[in-house]
Motif scaffolding. Structure first.
Motif, mmCIF file in Angstrom:
data_model
loop_
_atom_site.group_PDB
_atom_site.id
_atom_site.type_symbol
_atom_site.label_atom_id
_atom_site.label_comp_id
_atom_site.label_asym_id
_atom_site.label_seq_id
_atom_site.Cartn_x
_atom_site.Cartn_y
_atom_site.Cartn_z
ATOM 1 N N LEU A 225 0.711 -1.248 0.110
ATOM 2 C CA LEU A 225 -0.114 0.144 0.223
ATOM 3 C C LEU A 225 0.937 1.135 0.022
ATOM 4 O O LEU A 225 0.390 2.148 -0.553
ATOM 5 C CB LEU A 225 -1.073 0.111 1.197
ATOM 6 C CG LEU A 225 -1.891 1.198 1.399
ATOM 7 C CD1 LEU A 225 -2.910 1.094 -0.116
ATOM 8 C CD2 LEU A 225 -2.863 0.781 2.511
ATOM 9 N N GLU A 226 1.951 1.375 0.616
ATOM 10 C CA GLU A 226 2.992 2.506 0.842
ATOM 11 C C GLU A 226 3.410 2.708 -0.699
ATOM 12 O O GLU A 226 3.602 4.228 -1.022
ATOM 13 C CB GLU A 226 4.018 2.027 1.778
ATOM 14 C CG GLU A 226 3.920 2.846 3.025
ATOM 15 C CD GLU A 226 5.369 2.535 3.870
ATOM 16 O OE1 GLU A 226 6.141 3.335 3.831
ATOM 17 O OE2 GLU A 226 5.150 1.728 4.833
ATOM 18 N N ILE A 227 3.753 1.528 -1.256
ATOM 19 C CA ILE A 227 4.480 1.723 -2.549
ATOM 20 C C ILE A 227 3.384 2.122 -3.498
ATOM 21 O O ILE A 227 3.449 3.258 -4.228
ATOM 22 C CB ILE A 227 5.031 0.376 -3.333
ATOM 23 C CG1 ILE A 227 6.119 -0.122 -2.380
ATOM 24 C CG2 ILE A 227 5.226 0.290 -4.680
ATOM 25 C CD1 ILE A 227 6.533 -1.551 -2.354
ATOM 26 N N ALA A 228 2.111 1.534 -3.438
ATOM 27 C CA ALA A 228 0.975 2.197 -4.449
ATOM 28 C C ALA A 228 0.686 3.584 -4.111
ATOM 29 O O ALA A 228 0.490 4.394 -5.080
ATOM 30 C CB ALA A 228 -0.112 1.250 -4.159
ATOM 31 N N ARG A 229 0.788 4.077 -2.842
ATOM 32 C CA ARG A 229 0.551 5.512 -2.637
ATOM 33 C C ARG A 229 1.587 6.425 -3.183
ATOM 34 O O ARG A 229 1.345 7.431 -3.635
ATOM 35 C CB ARG A 229 0.393 5.756 -1.083
ATOM 36 C CG ARG A 229 -1.169 5.264 -0.476
ATOM 37 C CD ARG A 229 -1.048 5.331 1.017
ATOM 38 N NE ARG A 229 -2.393 4.884 1.407
ATOM 39 C CZ ARG A 229 -2.814 4.281 2.523
ATOM 40 N NH1 ARG A 229 -1.584 4.273 3.302
ATOM 41 N NH2 ARG A 229 -3.875 3.947 3.071
ATOM 42 N N ALA A 230 2.686 5.920 -2.896
ATOM 43 C CA ALA A 230 3.981 6.735 -3.214
ATOM 44 C C ALA A 230 3.785 6.866 -5.037
ATOM 45 O O ALA A 230 3.946 8.128 -5.423
ATOM 46 C CB ALA A 230 5.129 6.167 -3.026
ATOM 47 N N PHE A 231 3.479 5.816 -5.604
ATOM 48 C CA PHE A 231 3.548 6.078 -7.128
ATOM 49 C C PHE A 231 2.112 6.849 -7.435
ATOM 50 O O PHE A 231 2.444 7.649 -8.451
ATOM 51 C CB PHE A 231 3.234 4.374 -7.571
ATOM 52 C CG PHE A 231 3.016 4.326 -8.923
ATOM 53 C CD1 PHE A 231 4.063 4.538 -9.940
ATOM 54 C CD2 PHE A 231 1.546 4.198 -9.755
ATOM 55 C CE1 PHE A 231 3.809 4.539 -11.303
ATOM 56 C CE2 PHE A 231 1.755 4.551 -10.889
ATOM 57 C CZ PHE A 231 2.663 4.385 -11.930
ATOM 58 N N LYS A 232 1.170 6.658 -6.955
ATOM 59 C CA LYS A 232 0.064 7.749 -7.288
ATOM 60 C C LYS A 232 0.468 9.169 -6.858
ATOM 61 O O LYS A 232 0.037 9.891 -7.653
ATOM 62 C CB LYS A 232 -1.099 7.186 -6.321
ATOM 63 C CG LYS A 232 -2.252 8.246 -6.658
ATOM 64 C CD LYS A 232 -3.667 7.839 -5.892
ATOM 65 C CE LYS A 232 -4.801 8.466 -6.367
ATOM 66 N NZ LYS A 232 -4.613 9.792 -6.540
ATOM 67 N N LYS A 233 1.029 9.317 -5.857
ATOM 68 C CA LYS A 233 1.402 10.536 -5.574
ATOM 69 C C LYS A 233 2.482 11.271 -6.707
ATOM 70 O O LYS A 233 2.440 12.321 -6.963
ATOM 71 C CB LYS A 233 2.317 10.881 -4.190
ATOM 72 C CG LYS A 233 2.588 12.178 -3.782
ATOM 73 C CD LYS A 233 3.268 12.076 -2.221
ATOM 74 C CE LYS A 233 3.564 13.593 -2.081
ATOM 75 N NZ LYS A 233 4.117 13.427 -0.466
ATOM 76 N N THR A 234 3.237 10.278 -7.153
ATOM 77 C CA THR A 234 4.329 10.658 -8.127
ATOM 78 C C THR A 234 3.605 10.910 -9.364
ATOM 79 O O THR A 234 3.861 11.932 -10.016
ATOM 80 C CB THR A 234 5.502 9.674 -8.379
ATOM 81 O OG1 THR A 234 6.143 9.650 -6.915
ATOM 82 C CG2 THR A 234 6.365 10.082 -9.475
ATOM 83 N N VAL A 235 2.479 10.268 -9.791
ATOM 84 C CA VAL A 235 1.860 10.162 -10.891
ATOM 85 C C VAL A 235 0.878 11.570 -10.941
ATOM 86 O O VAL A 235 0.906 12.386 -11.999
ATOM 87 C CB VAL A 235 1.034 9.154 -11.232
ATOM 88 C CG1 VAL A 235 -0.031 9.432 -12.253
ATOM 89 C CG2 VAL A 235 1.672 7.987 -11.473
ATOM 90 N N ASP A 236 0.448 11.848 -9.856
ATOM 91 C CA ASP A 236 -0.354 13.213 -9.606
ATOM 92 C C ASP A 236 0.531 14.532 -9.585
ATOM 93 O O ASP A 236 -0.008 15.211 -10.264
ATOM 94 C CB ASP A 236 -0.946 13.277 -8.209
ATOM 95 C CG ASP A 236 -2.379 12.113 -8.187
ATOM 96 O OD1 ASP A 236 -2.707 11.426 -9.312
ATOM 97 O OD2 ASP A 236 -2.723 11.738 -6.953
ATOM 98 N N ASN A 237 1.696 14.370 -9.293
ATOM 99 C CA ASN A 237 2.703 15.487 -9.281
ATOM 100 C C ASN A 237 3.052 15.696 -10.728
ATOM 101 O O ASN A 237 3.080 16.599 -11.188
ATOM 102 C CB ASN A 237 3.749 15.254 -8.408
ATOM 103 C CG ASN A 237 3.276 15.435 -7.019
ATOM 104 O OD1 ASN A 237 2.327 16.050 -6.742
ATOM 105 N ND2 ASN A 237 4.011 15.055 -5.910
ATOM 106 N N ILE A 238 3.113 14.662 -11.607
ATOM 107 C CA ILE A 238 3.630 14.750 -13.011
ATOM 108 C C ILE A 238 2.542 15.301 -13.704
ATOM 109 O O ILE A 238 2.744 16.192 -14.757
ATOM 110 C CB ILE A 238 3.890 13.318 -13.709
ATOM 111 C CG1 ILE A 238 5.221 13.027 -12.981
ATOM 112 C CG2 ILE A 238 4.146 13.439 -15.083
ATOM 113 C CD1 ILE A 238 5.672 11.276 -13.240
ATOM 114 N N LYS A 239 1.194 15.107 -13.489
ATOM 115 C CA LYS A 239 0.083 15.699 -14.120
ATOM 116 C C LYS A 239 -0.254 17.141 -13.907
ATOM 117 O O LYS A 239 -0.836 17.707 -14.829
ATOM 118 C CB LYS A 239 -1.102 14.853 -13.853
ATOM 119 C CG LYS A 239 -0.993 13.486 -14.515
ATOM 120 C CD LYS A 239 -2.577 12.627 -13.951
ATOM 121 C CE LYS A 239 -2.526 11.390 -14.533
ATOM 122 N NZ LYS A 239 -3.654 10.755 -14.211
ATOM 123 N N LEU A 240 0.454 17.690 -12.874
ATOM 124 C CA LEU A 240 0.221 19.357 -12.537
ATOM 125 C C LEU A 240 0.961 19.989 -13.553
ATOM 126 O O LEU A 240 1.155 20.398 -14.339
ATOM 127 C CB LEU A 240 0.477 19.447 -11.108
ATOM 128 C CG LEU A 240 -0.226 18.713 -10.020
ATOM 129 C CD1 LEU A 240 0.425 18.968 -8.821
ATOM 130 C CD2 LEU A 240 -1.599 19.082 -9.978
#
Length: 119
Positions: A104-119
């Motif tokens: 879950l930690e890995i998945a959340r970190a990945f999602k956060k990174t992807v969300d930041n790239i979209k900004l």
């Protein structure tokens, strides 16, 4: 999938979903020897067994036996992302409970990174 046989499609699905032969045979309600006839000798199961196999694999008996999909079935409506989500679920189901937090930690970190790239 042209040129593939029932045993090829069944083997592909079992490998893709990470289901052992023994586990699959138990879920379908057949013996491991009977499953071996389908996987190694190229036998085609009776309709009721093919339907049970398809249900366990979340596909259709038409796909397993003929390599075609019925447009009215749930299986044919799946998209690539549906299969990816299904694979993630299979991985999660097989993780020991003490490793779920790490996953879950890995998945959340990945999602956060992807969300930041979209900004």
């Amino acid at each position: 999938m042209e040129g593939k046989t029932f045993k090829d499609r069944l083997t592909d699905e079992l490998n893709y979903q990470g289901i052992s032969n023994k586990e699959f045979a138990n879920k379908v309600g057949i013996g491991i020897g009977t499953l071996g006839m389908y996987l190694y000798r190229g036998s085609i199961p009776a309709a009721d067994i093919a339907v049970k196999m398809a249900q366990v694999l979340n596909t259709t008996s038409e796909y397993l036996i003929l390599g075609t999909e019925d447009k009215e079935t749930v299986h044919s409506q799946n998209t690539k992302s549906d299969w990816q989500k299904k694979e993630i679920n299979i991985i999660v189901e097989r993780l020991p409970s003490e490793q779920l937090g790490n996953f879950l930690e890995i998945a959340r970190a990945f999602k956060k990174t992807v969300d930041n790239i979209k900004l």
